[in-house]
Scaffold this motif. Structure first.
Motif, short mmCIF file in Angstrom:
data_model
loop_
_atom_site.label_atom_id
_atom_site.label_comp_id
_atom_site.label_asym_id
_atom_site.label_seq_id
_atom_site.Cartn_x
_atom_site.Cartn_y
_atom_site.Cartn_z
N GLN A 166 0.81 -1.22 0.00
CA GLN A 166 0.00 0.00 0.00
C GLN A 166 0.85 1.27 0.00
OE1 GLN A 166 -2.88 -0.02 3.15
NE2 GLN A 166 -3.72 -2.02 2.59
N HIS A 167 2.09 1.15 0.47
CA HIS A 167 2.92 2.34 0.60
C HIS A 167 4.29 2.11 -0.05
CE1 HIS A 167 -0.03 4.01 3.40
NE2 HIS A 167 -0.07 2.82 3.96
N PRO A 168 4.32 2.06 -1.37
CA PRO A 168 5.60 1.89 -2.06
C PRO A 168 6.55 3.04 -1.76
CG PRO A 168 3.88 2.56 -3.60
CD PRO A 168 3.20 2.22 -2.31
N ARG A 169 7.82 2.74 -1.70
CA ARG A 169 8.88 3.71 -1.43
C ARG A 169 8.85 4.23 0.01
NH1 ARG A 169 11.34 5.77 -6.08
NH2 ARG A 169 11.87 7.70 -4.99
N LEU A 170 8.09 3.56 0.87
CA LEU A 170 8.12 3.91 2.29
C LEU A 170 9.35 3.24 2.92
CD1 LEU A 170 6.79 5.00 4.95
CD2 LEU A 170 5.67 2.75 5.12
N ALA A 171 10.19 4.04 3.55
CA ALA A 171 11.36 3.50 4.24
C ALA A 171 10.97 3.14 5.67
CB ALA A 171 12.48 4.52 4.23
N ILE A 172 11.55 2.06 6.17
CA ILE A 172 11.22 1.58 7.52
C ILE A 172 12.50 1.51 8.35
CG2 ILE A 172 10.31 -0.34 8.87
CD1 ILE A 172 8.51 -1.01 6.51
N ALA A 173 12.44 2.10 9.52
CA ALA A 173 13.56 2.05 10.47
C ALA A 173 13.01 1.67 11.83
CB ALA A 173 14.27 3.40 10.53
N THR A 174 13.90 1.21 12.71
CA THR A 174 13.47 0.74 14.03
C THR A 174 14.28 1.41 15.13
OG1 THR A 174 15.01 -1.13 13.92
CG2 THR A 174 12.77 -1.51 13.13
N THR A 175 13.68 1.44 16.31
CA THR A 175 14.36 1.96 17.49
C THR A 175 13.74 1.32 18.72
OG1 THR A 175 15.11 3.98 18.60
CG2 THR A 175 12.83 3.94 17.84
N GLU A 176 14.24 1.66 19.87
CA GLU A 176 13.70 1.12 21.11
C GLU A 176 12.51 1.95 21.58
OE1 GLU A 176 14.71 -1.66 22.50
OE2 GLU A 176 16.30 -1.93 21.00
N LYS A 177 11.64 1.31 22.35
CA LYS A 177 10.45 2.00 22.87
C LYS A 177 10.84 3.19 23.72
CE LYS A 177 6.20 1.17 25.50
NZ LYS A 177 5.37 0.14 26.19
N SER A 178 11.87 3.04 24.54
CA SER A 178 12.31 4.13 25.40
C SER A 178 12.79 5.34 24.58
CB SER A 178 13.43 3.66 26.33
OG SER A 178 14.54 3.16 25.57
N ALA A 179 13.47 5.06 23.45
CA ALA A 179 13.94 6.14 22.58
C ALA A 179 12.76 6.87 21.95
CB ALA A 179 14.88 5.60 21.52
N LEU A 180 11.73 6.13 21.56
CA LEU A 180 10.53 6.75 21.00
C LEU A 180 9.87 7.68 22.00
CD1 LEU A 180 8.95 3.72 19.11
CD2 LEU A 180 9.57 5.90 18.05
N GLN A 181 9.80 7.22 23.25
CA GLN A 181 9.18 8.04 24.29
C GLN A 181 10.00 9.29 24.56
OE1 GLN A 181 8.83 5.16 27.47
NE2 GLN A 181 6.83 4.45 26.76
N GLN A 182 11.31 9.15 24.61
CA GLN A 182 12.17 10.31 24.85
C GLN A 182 12.09 11.29 23.69
OE1 GLN A 182 16.11 8.78 25.62
NE2 GLN A 182 15.52 7.84 27.56
N PHE A 183 12.01 10.76 22.47
CA PHE A 183 11.90 11.61 21.29
C PHE A 183 10.61 12.42 21.33
CE2 PHE A 183 10.64 12.26 16.80
CZ PHE A 183 11.77 12.92 16.34
N ALA A 184 9.50 11.75 21.64
CA ALA A 184 8.21 12.44 21.71
C ALA A 184 8.21 13.46 22.84
CB ALA A 184 7.09 11.43 21.90
N THR A 185 8.83 13.11 23.97
CA THR A 185 8.90 14.03 25.10
C THR A 185 9.76 15.23 24.77
OG1 THR A 185 8.63 12.21 26.67
CG2 THR A 185 9.54 14.28 27.52
N GLY A 186 10.89 15.00 24.09
CA GLY A 186 11.76 16.10 23.68
C GLY A 186 11.06 17.04 22.73
N GLY A 187 10.28 16.47 21.78
CA GLY A 187 9.53 17.31 20.86
C GLY A 187 8.46 18.10 21.57
N ALA A 188 7.81 17.45 22.56
CA ALA A 188 6.73 18.13 23.28
C ALA A 188 7.27 19.28 24.12
CB ALA A 188 5.98 17.14 24.17
#
Length: 242
Positions: A166-188
């Motif tokens: 459904q989403h050609p040319r979509l790139a996929i990357a991975t990270t840890e759950k804690s990093a996702l939370q810190q990233f969202a918190t930093g952005g907020a």
């Protein structure tokens, strides 16, 4: 007219001329220096400055860097290496290394519509992916300056099988759950009017990242694509990078 009265009239006329000249001179000074003084006072006093903005997304200021996401691509390389970092020893990678379906001739970093979230790619995730795909297409001739990246704590083989279709040319990357939370918190924390209780309110988010890796705008996963499209058109028009 006597000599005395004539002299008095001439003196009065001279005084009037001098006053007029002084008024004109003061007027010229006012035209030049008053706006300058007002602008300086507004800047240093932080008063009278418009608080409205033209962007539809939530501005991240100062920007956070994509490196804070601590994500890795399909080849296990840091995601931030896909951006043109102007630092000694930097090694910007081609975007085709991030997605096997991308154009092999591409060699420059692009603007990124980034989708992030935790756990399964649920309804909110798939809505966000659909939105950024449609925005990318709607950019027309500018679409090639933009790419799309999904970052989650799920490996690519754990995502729904129809995502790649459904989403050609979509790139996929991975990270840890804690990093996702810190990233969202930093952005907020860099978004105006966001309280601590709201920092983790949205599991899935859409972000705009510039070609240098600066995360500058954020949208909730269900934000209408027209809002994101307007912001992207404005950014691409004003920017000569990517």
């Amino acid at each position: 007219m006597t000599l005395k009265s004539k002299t008095t009239a001439e003196t009065q006329g001279s005084d009037h001329t001098i006053r007029n000249n002084r008024i004109k001179l003061l007027g010229l000074f006012a035209i030049v220096f008053v706006p300058m003084a007002v602008a300086t006072s507004m800047y240093f006093g932080s008063w009278g400055i418009p608080t409205g903005s033209t962007n539809n997304g939530e501005l991240i200021w100062p920007p956070i860097n994509i490196s804070q996401l601590q994500a890795t691509d399909a080849q296990g390389q840091p995601l931030e290496q896909h951006f043109s970092l102007d630092e000694p020893g930097a090694r910007p990678l081609k975007w085709d290394l991030l997605s096997p379906e991308a154009d092999k001739d591409e060699s420059e970093s692009k603007w990124v519509l980034l989708v992030t979230g935790e756990q399964d790619c649920n309804k909110a995730c798939q809505q966000a992916l659909y939105t950024v795909r449609q925005v990318n297409i709607a950019l027309g001739k500018e679409a090639k300056r933009v790419t799309r990246v999904l970052v989650s704590d799920q490996k690519s083989n754990a995502l729904p099988g129809d995502i790649a279709e459904q989403h050609p040319r979509l790139a996929i990357a991975t990270t840890e759950k804690s990093a996702l939370q810190q990233f969202a918190t930093g952005g907020a924390s860099n978004r105006e009017g966001i309280t601590n209780s709201e920092m983790n309110a949205d599991s899935w988010n859409i972000w705009v990242v510039d070609p240098l890796g600066n995360v500058i705008l954020r949208y909730e996963a269900n934000r209408h694509g027209k809002d994101i499209l307007k912001d992207m058109k404005r950014l691409l028009k004003l920017s000569n990078i990517g």
